[in-house]
Design a protein around this motif. Structure first.
Motif, PDB file in Angstrom:
ATOM      1  N   LYS A  12     107.974 -70.142 -36.646  1.00  0.00           N
ATOM      2  CA  LYS A  12     107.947 -71.607 -36.585  1.00  0.00           C
ATOM      3  C   LYS A  12     108.110 -72.218 -37.974  1.00  0.00           C
ATOM      4  CE  LYS A  12     105.173 -72.020 -32.375  1.00  0.00           C
ATOM      5  NZ  LYS A  12     103.877 -72.456 -31.784  1.00  0.00           N
ATOM      6  N   PHE A  13     107.467 -71.599 -38.963  1.00  0.00           N
ATOM      7  CA  PHE A  13     107.619 -72.086 -40.335  1.00  0.00           C
ATOM      8  C   PHE A  13     109.082 -71.983 -40.781  1.00  0.00           C
ATOM      9  CE2 PHE A  13     102.961 -71.016 -41.105  1.00  0.00           C
ATOM     10  CZ  PHE A  13     102.577 -72.342 -41.131  1.00  0.00           C
ATOM     11  N   LEU A  14     109.733 -70.867 -40.444  1.00  0.00           N
ATOM     12  CA  LEU A  14     111.114 -70.663 -40.860  1.00  0.00           C
ATOM     13  C   LEU A  14     112.047 -71.686 -40.217  1.00  0.00           C
ATOM     14  CD1 LEU A  14     111.337 -66.767 -40.756  1.00  0.00           C
ATOM     15  CD2 LEU A  14     111.436 -68.202 -42.777  1.00  0.00           C
ATOM     16  N   LEU A  15     111.827 -71.979 -38.935  1.00  0.00           N
ATOM     17  CA  LEU A  15     112.690 -72.926 -38.232  1.00  0.00           C
ATOM     18  C   LEU A  15     112.546 -74.345 -38.786  1.00  0.00           C
ATOM     19  CD1 LEU A  15     112.303 -71.682 -34.551  1.00  0.00           C
ATOM     20  CD2 LEU A  15     114.332 -71.517 -36.001  1.00  0.00           C
ATOM     21  N   GLN A  16     111.440 -74.619 -39.468  1.00  0.00           N
ATOM     22  CA  GLN A  16     111.219 -75.941 -40.048  1.00  0.00           C
ATOM     23  C   GLN A  16     111.540 -75.982 -41.541  1.00  0.00           C
ATOM     24  OE1 GLN A  16     107.205 -77.224 -39.066  1.00  0.00           O
ATOM     25  NE2 GLN A  16     107.386 -76.413 -36.990  1.00  0.00           N
ATOM     26  N   THR A  53     122.019 -73.147 -36.006  1.00  0.00           N
ATOM     27  CA  THR A  53     121.781 -74.573 -35.785  1.00  0.00           C
ATOM     28  C   THR A  53     121.934 -75.385 -37.069  1.00  0.00           C
ATOM     29  OG1 THR A  53     119.386 -74.306 -36.093  1.00  0.00           O
ATOM     30  CG2 THR A  53     120.241 -74.165 -33.837  1.00  0.00           C
ATOM     31  N   GLN A  54     121.695 -74.764 -38.219  1.00  0.00           N
ATOM     32  CA  GLN A  54     121.824 -75.457 -39.493  1.00  0.00           C
ATOM     33  C   GLN A  54     123.231 -75.358 -40.077  1.00  0.00           C
ATOM     34  OE1 GLN A  54     119.479 -77.367 -41.144  1.00  0.00           O
ATOM     35  NE2 GLN A  54     118.224 -77.136 -39.300  1.00  0.00           N
ATOM     36  N   PHE A  55     124.146 -74.744 -39.337  1.00  0.00           N
ATOM     37  CA  PHE A  55     125.529 -74.611 -39.785  1.00  0.00           C
ATOM     38  C   PHE A  55     125.606 -73.920 -41.144  1.00  0.00           C
ATOM     39  CE2 PHE A  55     127.291 -78.507 -37.245  1.00  0.00           C
ATOM     40  CZ  PHE A  55     126.921 -77.880 -36.071  1.00  0.00           C
ATOM     41  N   THR A  56     124.939 -72.791 -41.245  1.00  0.00           N
ATOM     42  CA  THR A  56     125.028 -71.993 -42.462  1.00  0.00           C
ATOM     43  C   THR A  56     126.491 -71.621 -42.707  1.00  0.00           C
ATOM     44  OG1 THR A  56     122.807 -71.108 -42.206  1.00  0.00           O
ATOM     45  CG2 THR A  56     124.330 -69.808 -43.538  1.00  0.00           C
TER      46      THR A  56
END
Length: 301
Positions: A12-16, A53-56
């Motif tokens: 959860k920390f990583l996704l935020q 989702t972050q378009f890396t």
């Protein structure tokens, strides 16, 4: 907290994670897990979700440009042979611009094993026209941005346009990311999508901005596959107009916030109702020290 709960919390920390700071967050959560092997295996799904989702962006092997790693770019799942642990962290994506697919490692963020991929012959001419117009738009409005244009599988009239631009400035304690994604449906004559903006400012504090703006527009009748480059340019003109309106709206909101919202949180003047003359503060302090250093008759105390 058992190991599974720790992995869930770390995910959860990583996704935020704010833009450009996922490695910092990953290093911090290592203290929670205290087991690098378990950490890598446990948070891999979160890293995969974050990157897509972050378009890396990934370097396309053998080419001098980057491509966006996203669900639209995924061509197959991995795990098809030797090196199971290594393959588990990899998926294959493709870059339509170079007609190349490549493996992307979600842990190291490295791309490898390029292979040629043949696009759909029916949709490719208009996709190329959209890509050319998107690159021109990117050059005019974004610094170090990346765009990718994908055909929607099974359709020759639907296309996905993705744009991402990052700005990292750790020296001055801020970072930001702009993402936008549009689905151009020529059969339905619609342009739908969303704009996502994330900004993090963390000098002596922690302030984050995260906004999402939905887009739903009707296309002019002139935009069709047969329209070629002209139709593609008109489609990107719609994107440009929508993004310009959104950026102008954000600027107005910031100005209003500074003039009204923030001013309402504090006094405009101190309780004396007059501004402090900061140029005279040193004089005030010096006079007070001289007074305190003398006795009743002006002699040193």
């Amino acid at each position: 907290m058992d190991p599974a709960e720790r992995i869930e919390a770390a995910s959860k920390f990583l996704l935020q994670s704010p833009p450009g700071e996922i490695n910092d967050v990953l290093n911090d959560v290592r203290n929670i897990i205290s087991d690098d092997d378990s950490l890598q295996a446990g948070v891999l799904p979160a890293l995969r979700e974050y990157n897509t989702t972050q378009f890396t962006t990934a370097e396309v092997p053998g080419h001098q440009h980057q491509s966006i790693v996203s669900e639209a770019a995924r061509v197959e799942s991995s795990g098809d042979g030797e090196g199971e642990d290594e393959a588990a962290s990899q998926d294959r994506y493709w870059d339509p611009r170079s007609r190349t697919s490549f493996r992307f490692d979600h842990l190291s963020l490295e791309s490898s094993e390029p292979e040629p991929i043949e696009p759909d012959s029916e949709s490719e001419p208009f996709r190329v026209a959209l890509e050319t117009a998107s690159l021109q738009y990117l050059q005019a409005h974004y610094h170090d941005g990346v765009t990718s244009v994908f055909p929607v599988a099974g359709s020759s009239t639907r296309f996905i346009i993705q744009i991402v631009a990052n700005k990292y400035n750790p020296t001055n304690f801020w970072s930001g990311r702009w993402r936008s994604e549009y689905t151009l449906d020529l059969a339905a004559q619609t342009l739908t999508g969303k704009i996502l903006l994330s900004v993090h400012y963390y000098e002596q504090g922690n302030v984050q901005l995260s906004t999402t703006h939905a887009v739903s527009l009707a296309l002019p009748p002139a935009i069709a596959v047969s329209g070629g480059a002209g139709a593609a340019a008109k489609a990107l003109a719609l994107v440009e107009a929508e993004e310009s309106r959104y950026q102008a709206g954000l600027a107005d909101a910031y100005a209003e916030m500074g003039e009204k919202t923030f001013k309402g949180l504090r006094r405009a003047l101190p309780m004396t109702r007059s501004k402090l003359d900061w140029d005279r503060v040193l004089g005030y302090k010096l006079g007070q020290e001289l007074t305190n250093s003398k006795g009743v008759f002006g002699q040193p105390a």
